[in-house]
Design an enzyme around this catalytic site. Sequence first.
Site, PDB file in Angstrom:
ATOM      1  CE  LYS A  72      -1.633   1.634   4.029  1.00 48.23           C
ATOM      2  NZ  LYS A  72      -1.338   3.044   4.355  1.00 48.23           N
ATOM      3  CG  ASN A  73       2.350   2.672   3.540  1.00 48.17           C
ATOM      4  OD1 ASN A  73       1.196   3.038   3.306  1.00 48.17           O
ATOM      5  ND2 ASN A  73       2.752   2.365   4.760  1.00 48.17           N
ATOM      6  CB  CYS A 112      -3.976  10.721  11.905  1.00 45.72           C
ATOM      7  SG  CYS A 112      -2.486   9.780  12.220  1.00 45.72           S
ATOM      8  NE  ARG A 155       1.474  10.378  10.301  1.00 45.24           N
ATOM      9  CZ  ARG A 155       0.853   9.426   9.599  1.00 45.24           C
ATOM     10  NH1 ARG A 155      -0.337   9.042   9.953  1.00 45.24           N
ATOM     11  NH2 ARG A 155       1.414   8.899   8.536  1.00 45.24           N
ATOM     12  N   PRO A 156       3.537  16.307  11.494  1.00 51.43           N
ATOM     13  CG  PRO A 156       5.508  17.008  12.535  1.00 51.43           C
ATOM     14  CD  PRO A 156       4.396  16.015  12.666  1.00 51.43           C
ATOM     15  CG  ASP A 170       3.333   1.311   9.436  1.00 51.62           C
ATOM     16  OD1 ASP A 170       3.508   1.563   8.231  1.00 51.62           O
ATOM     17  OD2 ASP A 170       3.115   2.189  10.288  1.00 51.62           O
ATOM     18  NE  ARG A 206      -7.021   4.857   5.575  1.00 48.88           N
ATOM     19  CZ  ARG A 206      -6.317   5.825   6.148  1.00 48.88           C
ATOM     20  NH1 ARG A 206      -6.575   6.205   7.384  1.00 48.88           N
ATOM     21  NH2 ARG A 206      -5.326   6.410   5.493  1.00 48.88           N
TER      22      ARG A 206
END
Length: 433
Positions: free
Chosen positions: A22-23, A117, A122-123, A306, A398
């Site tokens: 996915k990533n 999130c 998450r800058p 992850d 997702r």
Amino acid sequence: MEQYFIRGGKPLRGVVDICGAKNAALALIPAAILTDEPVIISNLPDVSDINLLLDAIAQIGATVERIDRHTARIIGATVNSYSLNYEYISKIRASYYLLGALLGRFHKAEVAMPGGCVIGARPIDQHIKGFEALGASIDLEDGQIKAQADELKGTHIYFDVVSVGATINVLLAAAMADGITIIENPAKEPHVVDLANMLNSMGARIRGAGTDVIRISGVQKLHSTEYTVIPDQIEAGTFLMAGAATRGDVTVNNVIPKHLESITAKLEDIGCEIVEYDEAVRVIADGCILKNTHVKTLPYPGFPTDMQPQMAVVLTLAEGMSTVKESIFENRFKYAGELARMGAKIKIESNTAMITGVRKLKGAQVESPDLRAGAALTIAGLAAEGCTQVSGIQFIQRGYENFEDKLRRIGADICKIDTDDEAAMDDYRQRCS
Ligand code: EPZ
């Protein structure tokens, strides 16, 4: 609302075919609009994040043809807008890769600011640092990131933080910049390397992806390619952890074993047997007494953040005291309370989970706070005694294609039921009474 309904306690046994990453796919799709020529990407995972990103590039005018559920043909020649509307960034954070792609191709881009999130703030300061170093001016106003450049010139960028997203965004912007760009302290994840390989197949000249220094010699134009997404190391790791937690015997197929090394090393640490093949990895945990260990999440090739929730679930069943330190994100333990309701002994202290193993988890109703925690709670339900109901499975969908089907094919008693379907709910209640 659809939920997973699980009757736990059955060892998982069998072979799982792993999808494309996915990533990686989330980075390759924006790269396709860097050329006017057709780009075919295969082995795309059929998951909502990917389908949303394909919609996003179609929204700015790209021609997107789904050849089949895992293959898309993208033509960037028809892109007619440099501004992506808010709905996409709110649904799929990685649409901010269009900043790098549109800037790289058209020298202008406008994308809504991605918020934080559940797992952290998450800058994107490193992304902006990279774009400005290439000569772009960046305005943050009305919740939008507006980037534009008269020209993009090669430069020397030192990332203050190892960032997958910032590395990918700069690769997309620098591929056709004028001159040489050096990126120091880049992310080395397999999906960064996959993007560099695809860009090189389109005529880019990128060297060193996957190492501490990436060198990009800008080219005038990029051309068409046909590219296959690498296997998903996190999907593979998730199924290996499910095999370990249920004391089963699971083989993940269509993988690159090297990408799984930090994960399989930890599984061996806790007493599982690992067998590596050319394109498959097997975890054997039949009757295994899982032992405690200590894990710290790190950028690749370290243990992936992850995989942190999934590892924690396995350790709730491992003898003794284990620790899991989350060093990448500030709030990635939201699932701990749900695990405790299943009987896990887990406490969180300064971004570290202190886990004391228990003999068995007990089924419960649990809520997925995010994608990977949802997969982890599903694993907990598969290992637990009794029945578990997992809500919030839209997060899981997702990033995992046909998650429950793949689990069922290796022996899991899991089904997806719409809670409005009274007949199905009654049947589940009877089976669980
Ligand atoms: C990517 O997110 C992944 N998402 C995440 O996977 C993954 O957890 C993460 O990399 C780390 O591997 C995609 O690839 C779409 P980062 P990203 O930039 O790029 C800080 C999943 O479950 N940082 O590497 O957003 C940041 O706060 C998802 O599939 C800055 O400070 O992650 C974090 O602490 C979840 N400034 C650390 O760096 C920046 O400009 C790593 O973030 C950027 C990041």
